[in-house]
Motif scaffolding. Structure first.
Motif, PDB file in Angstrom:
ATOM      1  N   ALA A  30       1.056  -1.169   0.056  1.00  0.00           N
ATOM      2  CA  ALA A  30       0.159   0.069   0.155  1.00  0.00           C
ATOM      3  C   ALA A  30       0.783   1.369   0.065  1.00  0.00           C
ATOM      4  CB  ALA A  30      -1.073  -0.008   1.250  1.00  0.00           C
ATOM      5  N   ALA A  31       0.480   2.462   0.133  1.00  0.00           N
ATOM      6  CA  ALA A  31       0.964   3.594   0.027  1.00  0.00           C
ATOM      7  C   ALA A  31       0.203   4.694   0.802  1.00  0.00           C
ATOM      8  CB  ALA A  31       1.321   4.245  -1.318  1.00  0.00           C
ATOM      9  N   ALA A  32       1.027   5.683   1.475  1.00  0.00           N
ATOM     10  CA  ALA A  32       0.414   6.823   2.074  1.00  0.00           C
ATOM     11  C   ALA A  32       0.762   8.120   1.606  1.00  0.00           C
ATOM     12  CB  ALA A  32       0.456   6.396   3.799  1.00  0.00           C
ATOM     13  N   ARG A  33       0.031   9.108   1.640  1.00  0.00           N
ATOM     14  CA  ARG A  33       0.437  10.327   1.242  1.00  0.00           C
ATOM     15  C   ARG A  33       0.284  11.275   2.393  1.00  0.00           C
ATOM     16  NH1 ARG A  33      -5.124  12.790  -1.423  1.00  0.00           N
ATOM     17  NH2 ARG A  33      -6.642  11.952   0.178  1.00  0.00           N
ATOM     18  N   LYS A  34       0.558  12.573   2.263  1.00  0.00           N
ATOM     19  CA  LYS A  34       0.497  13.683   3.286  1.00  0.00           C
ATOM     20  C   LYS A  34      -0.814  13.748   3.593  1.00  0.00           C
ATOM     21  CE  LYS A  34       2.643  16.942   0.861  1.00  0.00           C
ATOM     22  NZ  LYS A  34       3.195  18.414   0.730  1.00  0.00           N
ATOM     23  N   GLU A 214     -12.890   9.955  11.971  1.00  0.00           N
ATOM     24  CA  GLU A 214     -13.723  10.989  10.956  1.00  0.00           C
ATOM     25  C   GLU A 214     -12.609  12.154  10.602  1.00  0.00           C
ATOM     26  OE1 GLU A 214     -16.392  10.808   9.170  1.00  0.00           O
ATOM     27  OE2 GLU A 214     -17.414   9.117  10.265  1.00  0.00           O
ATOM     28  N   CYS A 215     -11.711  12.406  11.646  1.00  0.00           N
ATOM     29  CA  CYS A 215     -10.931  13.417  11.048  1.00  0.00           C
ATOM     30  C   CYS A 215      -9.676  13.004  10.109  1.00  0.00           C
ATOM     31  CB  CYS A 215     -10.160  13.872  12.449  1.00  0.00           C
ATOM     32  SG  CYS A 215      -8.804  12.608  12.644  1.00  0.00           S
ATOM     33  N   ALA A 216      -9.830  11.695   9.611  1.00  0.00           N
ATOM     34  CA  ALA A 216      -9.034  11.393   8.616  1.00  0.00           C
ATOM     35  C   ALA A 216      -9.121  11.829   7.261  1.00  0.00           C
ATOM     36  CB  ALA A 216      -8.801   9.681   8.633  1.00  0.00           C
ATOM     37  N   ASP A 217      -7.962  11.760   6.378  1.00  0.00           N
ATOM     38  CA  ASP A 217      -8.250  12.102   4.842  1.00  0.00           C
ATOM     39  C   ASP A 217      -8.394  10.834   4.100  1.00  0.00           C
ATOM     40  OD1 ASP A 217      -7.773  15.172   5.096  1.00  0.00           O
ATOM     41  OD2 ASP A 217      -5.560  14.241   5.865  1.00  0.00           O
ATOM     42  N   ASP A 218      -7.483   9.786   4.568  1.00  0.00           N
ATOM     43  CA  ASP A 218      -7.598   8.669   4.055  1.00  0.00           C
ATOM     44  C   ASP A 218      -7.880   7.360   4.975  1.00  0.00           C
ATOM     45  OD1 ASP A 218      -6.929   9.533   1.461  1.00  0.00           O
ATOM     46  OD2 ASP A 218      -4.655   9.520   2.139  1.00  0.00           O
ATOM     47  N   LEU A 221      -7.873  -0.248   5.477  1.00  0.00           N
ATOM     48  CA  LEU A 221      -8.579  -1.315   6.270  1.00  0.00           C
ATOM     49  C   LEU A 221      -7.583  -2.487   6.121  1.00  0.00           C
ATOM     50  CD1 LEU A 221     -10.857  -2.446   7.773  1.00  0.00           C
ATOM     51  CD2 LEU A 221     -12.018  -2.959   5.623  1.00  0.00           C
ATOM     52  N   MET A 222      -7.080  -2.719   7.548  1.00  0.00           N
ATOM     53  CA  MET A 222      -6.474  -4.235   7.290  1.00  0.00           C
ATOM     54  C   MET A 222      -7.050  -5.421   7.817  1.00  0.00           C
ATOM     55  SD  MET A 222      -2.963  -2.663   9.117  1.00  0.00           S
ATOM     56  CE  MET A 222      -1.955  -4.304   8.354  1.00  0.00           C
ATOM     57  N   GLU A 223      -6.778  -6.579   7.504  1.00  0.00           N
ATOM     58  CA  GLU A 223      -7.420  -8.039   7.460  1.00  0.00           C
ATOM     59  C   GLU A 223      -6.400  -9.026   7.530  1.00  0.00           C
ATOM     60  OE1 GLU A 223     -10.336 -11.137   5.530  1.00  0.00           O
ATOM     61  OE2 GLU A 223     -11.114  -8.814   5.616  1.00  0.00           O
ATOM     62  N   SER A 224      -6.088  -9.776   8.494  1.00  0.00           N
ATOM     63  CA  SER A 224      -5.108 -10.687   8.499  1.00  0.00           C
ATOM     64  C   SER A 224      -3.865 -10.429   7.961  1.00  0.00           C
ATOM     65  CB  SER A 224      -5.617 -11.984   7.818  1.00  0.00           C
ATOM     66  OG  SER A 224      -6.864 -12.394   8.488  1.00  0.00           O
ATOM     67  N   GLY A 225      -3.237  -9.247   8.456  1.00  0.00           N
ATOM     68  CA  GLY A 225      -1.936  -8.758   7.881  1.00  0.00           C
ATOM     69  C   GLY A 225      -1.843  -8.230   6.563  1.00  0.00           C
ATOM     70  N   THR A 226      -2.760  -7.992   5.985  1.00  0.00           N
ATOM     71  CA  THR A 226      -2.910  -7.635   4.585  1.00  0.00           C
ATOM     72  C   THR A 226      -3.596  -6.235   4.205  1.00  0.00           C
ATOM     73  OG1 THR A 226      -5.003  -8.743   3.952  1.00  0.00           O
ATOM     74  CG2 THR A 226      -2.761  -9.959   3.835  1.00  0.00           C
ATOM     75  N   CYS A 227      -3.706  -5.473   3.432  1.00  0.00           N
ATOM     76  CA  CYS A 227      -4.393  -4.313   3.148  1.00  0.00           C
ATOM     77  C   CYS A 227      -5.719  -4.785   2.207  1.00  0.00           C
ATOM     78  CB  CYS A 227      -3.671  -3.321   2.105  1.00  0.00           C
ATOM     79  SG  CYS A 227      -4.393  -1.895   1.705  1.00  0.00           S
ATOM     80  N   ARG A 228      -6.859  -4.739   2.945  1.00  0.00           N
ATOM     81  CA  ARG A 228      -7.949  -5.141   2.282  1.00  0.00           C
ATOM     82  C   ARG A 228      -8.435  -4.059   1.385  1.00  0.00           C
ATOM     83  NH1 ARG A 228     -13.657  -6.749   5.228  1.00  0.00           N
ATOM     84  NH2 ARG A 228     -14.821  -6.931   3.398  1.00  0.00           N
ATOM     85  N   ARG A 229      -8.725  -2.758   1.908  1.00  0.00           N
ATOM     86  CA  ARG A 229      -8.885  -1.551   1.099  1.00  0.00           C
ATOM     87  C   ARG A 229      -8.129  -0.300   1.679  1.00  0.00           C
ATOM     88  NH1 ARG A 229     -14.373  -0.988  -0.943  1.00  0.00           N
ATOM     89  NH2 ARG A 229     -14.095   0.495  -2.759  1.00  0.00           N
ATOM     90  N   MET A 230      -7.971   0.387   0.528  1.00  0.00           N
ATOM     91  CA  MET A 230      -7.449   1.794   0.968  1.00  0.00           C
ATOM     92  C   MET A 230      -7.803   2.874   0.057  1.00  0.00           C
ATOM     93  SD  MET A 230      -3.572   3.160   1.632  1.00  0.00           S
ATOM     94  CE  MET A 230      -3.058   4.468   2.396  1.00  0.00           C
ATOM     95  N   GLY A 231      -8.055   4.089   0.580  1.00  0.00           N
ATOM     96  CA  GLY A 231      -8.537   5.209  -0.415  1.00  0.00           C
ATOM     97  C   GLY A 231      -8.962   6.178   0.400  1.00  0.00           C
ATOM     98  N   PRO A 232      -9.366   7.609  -0.512  1.00  0.00           N
ATOM     99  CA  PRO A 232      -9.870   8.568   0.194  1.00  0.00           C
ATOM    100  C   PRO A 232     -11.201   8.482   1.059  1.00  0.00           C
ATOM    101  CG  PRO A 232      -9.306   9.176  -2.054  1.00  0.00           C
ATOM    102  CD  PRO A 232      -9.174   7.833  -1.702  1.00  0.00           C
ATOM    103  N   LYS A 233     -11.288   9.009   2.255  1.00  0.00           N
ATOM    104  CA  LYS A 233     -12.417   8.841   3.027  1.00  0.00           C
ATOM    105  C   LYS A 233     -13.534   9.182   2.492  1.00  0.00           C
ATOM    106  CE  LYS A 233     -13.866  11.513   6.086  1.00  0.00           C
ATOM    107  NZ  LYS A 233     -14.005  12.558   7.040  1.00  0.00           N
ATOM    108  N   LYS A 234     -13.659  10.225   1.765  1.00  0.00           N
ATOM    109  CA  LYS A 234     -14.669  10.701   0.965  1.00  0.00           C
ATOM    110  C   LYS A 234     -15.474   9.594   0.026  1.00  0.00           C
ATOM    111  CE  LYS A 234     -14.087  15.722   1.552  1.00  0.00           C
ATOM    112  NZ  LYS A 234     -13.890  16.914   1.147  1.00  0.00           N
TER     113      LYS A 234
END
Length: 276
Positions: A30-34, A214-218, A221-234
């Motif tokens: 996965a990757a995270a931004r500012k 709710e304060c998050a930008d992104d 979601l993790m599951e069993s050590g993996t990235c299940r889903r990631m994206g902008p909160k909106k």
């Protein structure tokens, strides 16, 4: 500025049962931004492992973490880099990251006020005494400002760690359950401070407090050590009628439970067909 996790693996061996293994991360990519990324998932999903690896407090068994900084510098943390140079492989980045654990006792005899002043001076803040006094008052620590760190009550330790984070002004902040032990005012204060810092920093927050998330930008979601889903909160929360992090998380967990039951039913049917 980005953090990229590429095919990270981390497995823990049981101290009592050497042959037993527990998965921390499994091919995590996965990757995270500012901004603020809220890391969500059930207990044991790998949230703390991800933060500790990112803080270089642990070494991945495989894969690598790439930190892409604003000045164009690229720093890599991997098993090979750690073996060759230890945390010095991170250069100045190590001092510009801070990891705040869920809870920690501070076993030092120095007073809180002197400790925070020391931190402010290390960060070369202008008017360090004034800044420390402001934060002590703002975070409700005036009653223990002369107390030694080891004597500070457990419910106030989290406030001390968060004030230290603000004094250090890190480029990357890694917070594991930061709202644990905070009252409603403390949570609101932390929300405000992180939102202030977010535009120019990477802030990763592992939390079970879905309302605070709710304060998050992104969202990650993790599951069993993996990235299940990631994206902008909106975008992610737009898929649920309520439009909240809690509703989205509940929907994702419902799907996960349904998928788990379907997989279990399939295995049972397969065993019956084979005559087991």
């Amino acid at each position: 500025m980005r953090i990229e996790w590429s095919h990270l693996n981390k497995v823990y061996a049981s101290k009592n049962h050497p042959r037993s293994r527990r998965i921390g991360l499994l091919d995590f990519t996965a990757a995270a931004r500012k901004g603020i990324t809220a890391i969500l998932g059930p207990e044991g999903s790998g949230k703390s492992t991800l933060l500790q690896l990112t803080a270089a407090l642990q070494v991945p068994d495989d894969g690598r973490i790439t930190y892409q900084l604003e000045d164009g510098e690229t720093v890599i943390w991997s098993r090979g880099r750690a073996a060759a140079a230890g945390t010095s492989a991170l250069g100045n980045l190590k001092s510009r990251m801070i990891y705040i654990p869920p809870m920690r006792r501070m076993n030092h005899s120095i007073s809180l006020e002197k400790y925070l002043l020391y931190r402010a001076q290390l960060s070369q803040l202008p008017y360090p005494r004034r800044r420390v006094a402001e934060l002590i008052a703002e975070w409700g620590l005036a009653a223990v400002r002369r107390a030694s760190l080891s004597a500070i009550p457990g419910e106030m330790v989290k406030r001390v760690l968060l004030v230290e984070m603000l004094l250090r002004d890190p480029l990357i902040a890694l917070l594991d359950e930061p709202t644990a032990g905070l009252d409603h005012w403390g949570k609101r204060l932390l929300w405000r401070e992180l939102r202030r810092l977010a535009p120019h920093r990477i802030i990763l927050v592992a939390t079970r407090d879905l309302r605070w998330a709710e304060c998050a930008d992104d969202l990650l979601l993790m599951e069993s050590g993996t990235c299940r889903r990631m994206g902008p909160k909106k975008l992610l929360t737009a898929n649920v009628p309520e439009g909240t992090v809690a509703a989205w998380y509940e929907m994702m967990q419902t799907f996960a439970n349904h998928r788990s039951r379907s997989r279990r039913a399939g295995l049972i049917a397969e065993r019956r067909e084979k005559g087991y």
